[in-house]
Scaffold this motif. Structure first.
Motif: not given
Length: 627
Positions: A72, A77, A79, A81, A232, A236, A338, A342, A346, A358
């Motif tokens: 990911l 993108n 995304k 987590v 998350d 979900e 990540s 995040y 967020h 990313d």
């Protein structure tokens, strides 16, 4: 090949490697490639050890989660987590474990009566020790008269003779497969147990958050942030917070059943059969059908269990080990990145708007310094906060003891906590003792608070820049008017003047409606001004006008920037809210206290919660080195 220490960014000699080598700290730099220092790429010297337990197959479930996060992350993108994945599916007991639980009695029965072959061995022994005489003894004695003890005209008496012994040989293919199965199944179950315990730890923290959310017993902002993060990956589908007591019970039951199965398999290692087979053949064994595996009342269950185990364990070949280790470390590094992504993106945390991908992005937010992030070619995570550059080094285990002076001031260590369960620690002092320093922090897939820690690091830097560039910003005073400004400063009483550096900064809320005429009158009416020659007086008057213009602009700029540091508020600060700029209290209850520059604090007034409970809503920084 050169060796790079990511802590400092400097090259070192191999002879200077420490006795305990932290996986992720050192990189082997070649002409066209950069490799991780692992047991596959470096032969350790006597007394040296590489902390690479995370690479063991027992952690393969973690490897798969890190791989999913890395995929990911590579998609760009935002995304990814940084938490446990597939929690619901991880609670399932599993087809292999279910079948093993049902058929374990057959595996145990094999150890009590293993299949074997009868092998006949012939050897020459003294007659007194012979138990069974071989049918080849007469032929042998006729050809070997040296083994005769006595002979006569009609007969002879031998001294040594051929004896035949029948031996039960248990080192057969079926038993080699059995030992390989028990060994691999125990490792697989250990892997499942670790993953299930991680899930239990995660769910325990989730339940605690749910209780605080329902009963309003925790700091609501942190509870909301962490529930949003946990949701998350855990909830979900609905996007709502919901109880997980049933899942907690399932996780506990699953871990208990898996542990019971693993312990039963480990007890089988006490049987002599384990030492009766060739371990070299066991290591590289491949399955093929035999009559015993197909027809025997116990061994036929071994066949089905073996096929199911191979299907579930997803093992890798030994010749892929080096590249696999490299990939695991790289994926863990992307997991660390990540966490930063995040925390920055967020809305519940820092809430920046991010542009890019990313691994390379810039971020903006109103009234805040710009952020820029990328991973350099050596695998160090670089985050610029305004004009300040922060470095993040991701380690794959708890670091060996290191003096804080060995780590640059702008460098933070994020180490993968694969052992200690932070969520099981209730005593805050015990919890703090696990942190080697404020710049060495644990992270874990099961720990919901990881993003909070990373966000706190970034927010502290934002606070430092806000204080330095707004509250404590210094402005120059031309040397030729320093004494005049000092004499007339009562008319602009919001400033403090430093005579040594010929500068000033605001100590109180800026006063932009001061009497410029009166200020000039005091300067021009002073005896020292009157003693100056006319050209000098003109120069001083011009400098005074320029200074007053600069003061007005600086005042308006400060008033515009004086906003509540709480990103959820950001309301302008008025003069009635801060008699002195060293203590600013917003209507929302946020307090910024810069009275002591060694202990600058930002916190929520009257919450009744400890700094640890407030998380990133309580910040303490220092702008001076202690004496």
């Amino acid at each position: 090949m050169e060796l790079l220490d990511r802590y400092t960014g400097n090259y070192i000699d191999y002879s200077n490697l420490p006795q305990i080598i932290d996986l992720g700290r050192f990189a082997i730099v070649g002409d066209n490639e950069i490799k991780e220092l692992t047991s596959s790429t470096y032969k350790v010297q006597d007394g040296q050890r590489i902390q690479q337990d995370i690479l063991d197959d027992a952690n393969k479930d973690k490897h798969e989660i890190f791989e999913n996060i890395a995929e990911l992350f590579d998609d760009g993108n935002f995304k990814a987590v940084p938490l446990l994945q597939g929690i619901k599916s991880g609670l399932v007991f599993g087809d292999f474990a279910t079948q093993l639980e049902e058929e374990l009695s057959h595996i145990e029965a094999i150890f009590h009566a293993p299949y074997s072959k009868l092998n006949r061995t012939i050897e020459k022994v003294p007659v007194s020790k012979a138990k069974r005489i071989s049918n080849r003894s007469n032929q042998y004695l006729a050809a070997h008269t040296e083994d005769w003890y006595h002979k006569s005209l009609v007969s002879f008496r031998p001294s040594r003779i051929l004896t035949e012994e029948v031996i039960m040989d248990e080192d057969v293919y079926e038993n080699q497969l059995l030992i390989a199965f028990v060994t691999r199944a125990a490792k697989y179950l250990e892997r499942r147990i670790r993953h299930t315990r991680d899930i239990s730890s995660f769910l325990k923290k989730y339940n605690q958050l749910m209780d605080k959310y329902k009963n309003s017993t925790g700091w609501y902002k942190r509870v909301r942030r962490e529930l949003s993060l946990a949701g998350d990956v855990y909830d979900e589908e609905s996007g709502n917070y919901k109880s997980s007591n049933s899942d907690m019970e399932i996780a506990t039951s699953t871990a208990r059943r898996l542990s019971r199965l693993r312990d039963s398999l480990l007890k089988l290692r006490q049987f002599d059969l384990f030492n009766s087979v060739d371990q070299r053949r066991v290591k590289n064994i491949q399955y093929h059908d035999t009559n015993v595996l197909i027809n025997d009342k116990h061994y036929r269950y071994l066949k089905d269990l073996w096929i199911l185990l191979i299907k579930e364990e997803h093992s890798n070949k030994d010749d892929e080990k080096a590249s696999e280790d490299e990939l695991i470390v790289c994926n863990i590094r992307k997991y660390g990145a990540s966490l930063i992504n995040y925390a920055v993106k967020h809305v519940e945390y820092l809430g920046y708007e991010i542009f890019g991908q990313d691994n390379n992005w810039s971020a903006k937010r109103e009234n805040c310094p710009d952020l820029n992030f990328h991973i350099d070619k050596f695998g160090v995570l670089l985050l610029s906060v305004g004009a300040t550059n922060l470095r993040f080094v991701v380690l794959c285990s708890m670091p060996s003891p290191v003096q804080e002076s060995q780590i640059p001031d702008n460098t933070y260590i994020l180490y993968l906590d694969n052992e200690q369960d932070m969520n099981d620690i209730e005593d805050s002092e015990s919890k703090k003792s696990l942190y080697v320093s404020e710049r060495i922090l644990p992270v874990s897939l099961r720990d919901i608070s990881c993003v909070e820690r990373v966000a706190t690091i970034i927010k502290k830097e934002l606070l430092k820049q806000y204080v330095c560039n707004t509250i404590l910003k210094v402005y120059d005073i031309p040397r030729n008017i320093l004494q005049y400004v000092l004499n007339a400063k009562d008319y602009i009483g919001s400033i403090g003047i430093d005579l040594k550096s010929s500068t000033f900064m605001f100590g109180k809320y800026p006063d932009i409606e001061f009497n410029r005429y009166k200020f000039r009158e005091i300067v021009c009416g002073s005896e020292s001004f009157k003693e100056k020659k006319h050209p000098e007086q003109v120069e001083i008057q011009k400098s005074i006008d320029d200074f007053l213009d600069m003061y007005e602009l600086a005042s308006m700029e400060l008033i515009d920037k004086l906003k509540c540091f709480d990103s959820d508020c950001s309301m302008p600060i008025n003069n009635w809210q801060c008699e002195n700029l060293s203590y600013i209290e917003c209507v929302c209850g946020s307090v910024l206290d810069t009275t002591d520059l060694q202990h600058i604090q930002f916190y929520k007034k009257g919450t009744g919660f400890s700094p640890d409970e407030l998380g990133m809503d309580y910040l303490e920084i220092s702008l001076q080195q202690p004496n």
